[in-house]
Design a protein around this motif. Sequence first.
Motif, PDB file in Angstrom:
ATOM      1  N   CYS A   1      30.912  25.513  11.657  1.00 43.30           N
ATOM      2  CA  CYS A   1      31.623  24.818  12.742  1.00 43.30           C
ATOM      3  C   CYS A   1      30.668  24.502  13.899  1.00 43.30           C
ATOM      4  O   CYS A   1      30.169  25.399  14.575  1.00 43.30           O
ATOM      5  CB  CYS A   1      32.783  25.673  13.254  1.00 43.30           C
ATOM      6  SG  CYS A   1      33.630  24.889  14.653  1.00 43.30           S
TER       7      CYS A   1
ATOM      8  N   ILE B   1      41.453  30.134  15.861  1.00 42.30           N
ATOM      9  CA  ILE B   1      40.799  28.859  16.188  1.00 42.30           C
ATOM     10  C   ILE B   1      41.041  28.501  17.650  1.00 42.30           C
ATOM     11  O   ILE B   1      42.148  28.683  18.169  1.00 42.30           O
ATOM     12  CB  ILE B   1      41.295  27.717  15.257  1.00 42.30           C
ATOM     13  CG1 ILE B   1      40.591  26.391  15.595  1.00 42.30           C
ATOM     14  CG2 ILE B   1      42.802  27.542  15.301  1.00 42.30           C
ATOM     15  CD1 ILE B   1      40.827  25.281  14.576  1.00 42.30           C
TER      16      ILE B   1
ATOM     17  N   PHE C   1      35.306  18.506  20.432  1.00 40.36           N
ATOM     18  CA  PHE C   1      34.142  18.162  19.614  1.00 40.36           C
ATOM     19  C   PHE C   1      34.443  16.953  18.727  1.00 40.36           C
ATOM     20  O   PHE C   1      33.644  16.023  18.624  1.00 40.36           O
ATOM     21  CB  PHE C   1      33.709  19.351  18.745  1.00 40.36           C
ATOM     22  CG  PHE C   1      32.493  19.020  17.928  1.00 40.36           C
ATOM     23  CD1 PHE C   1      31.222  19.134  18.487  1.00 40.36           C
ATOM     24  CD2 PHE C   1      32.614  18.523  16.639  1.00 40.36           C
ATOM     25  CE1 PHE C   1      30.099  18.768  17.756  1.00 40.36           C
ATOM     26  CE2 PHE C   1      31.494  18.158  15.908  1.00 40.36           C
ATOM     27  CZ  PHE C   1      30.232  18.291  16.470  1.00 40.36           C
TER      28      PHE C   1
HETATM   29  S1  SF4 Z   1      35.008  21.407  15.079  1.00 40.55           S
HETATM   30 FE1  SF4 Z   1      37.058  21.632  14.220  1.00 40.55          FE
HETATM   31  S2  SF4 Z   1      37.012  20.335  12.363  1.00 40.55           S
HETATM   32 FE2  SF4 Z   1      34.869  20.706  12.959  1.00 40.55          FE
HETATM   33  S3  SF4 Z   1      34.279  22.507  11.776  1.00 40.55           S
HETATM   34 FE3  SF4 Z   1      34.983  23.234  13.779  1.00 40.55          FE
HETATM   35  S4  SF4 Z   1      37.161  23.748  13.456  1.00 40.55           S
HETATM   36 FE4  SF4 Z   1      36.510  22.445  11.732  1.00 40.55          FE
END
Ligand code: SF4
Length: 232
Positions: free
Chosen positions: A190, A206, A214
């Motif tokens: 990530c 998360i 991002f």
């Molecule tokens: S930014 Fe979001 S979509 Fe990209 S790897 Fe991390 S958790 Fe997954």
Amino acid sequence: MSVASARGERQLLDMLSTLDVDAVGIVSVSEIAGSRLHDQAVRLLPEARSIVVLAREIFSEILDHNTPHKEMGEGSPRDMLVPHQDYVNSRLTKSAYDVCNVSRRQGLKALPLPAANYPTDQRHLFSVFSYKHAAEYAGLGSLGWHSLLVTPQFGPRVRLACVLTQAELPSSSRQGDDLCNGCGKCLQACPARALAEPQNGEAYSINKFACSVFRGGSGSCSECMRVCPIGR
Ligand code: SF4
Ligand code: SF4
């Protein structure tokens, strides 16, 4: 149950087996009484008796090109993911509407929940209906450390659409295995450091805002989905 309603439910069930999707699951609304998903379902359709979950694969051949970094102006193969997802979403949404049409023609209320552009509370980044929890209840898979549904066939590389219907359909719900093996590859990959090892029996941890920021800044990110070894 009236004879007409039983006939309508049988017709709907027969139709589900002909859909152009990769997987279908069904949850009975009564069996999830007391859950957040139950409240979400009856808020959207008070007469809902069943939740139908439809899944289609995202091709790994395309996802494998979806690296999060791109040079300004570059013609990158990662751009192939957008039309692919549009295709998958449109097919799923069509199938959800097809289910609703059959249900409604039988006099059984139905509400389609499309594969894209569904209402989301932007203040908390919560969808008004959790497709992945519906899919988990329907026995299509389990939730992984990346917070995505993990299926046995395709890992997390699936899109989902749902239907709420007044039809009383047989549930496919079952106590499935936890498919996430805790390898940590999604955490390491990530780029936003948005994922952490879950604690206290949670399925995942998360920071949705870090992920969202991002993804917005880089145009797209599917690294956690791409690197997950399940279904490869
Ligand atoms: S930014 Fe979001 S979509 Fe990209 S790897 Fe991390 S958790 Fe997954
Ligand atoms: S990459 Fe590993 S830890 Fe992450 S969801 Fe997949 S199996 Fe679980």
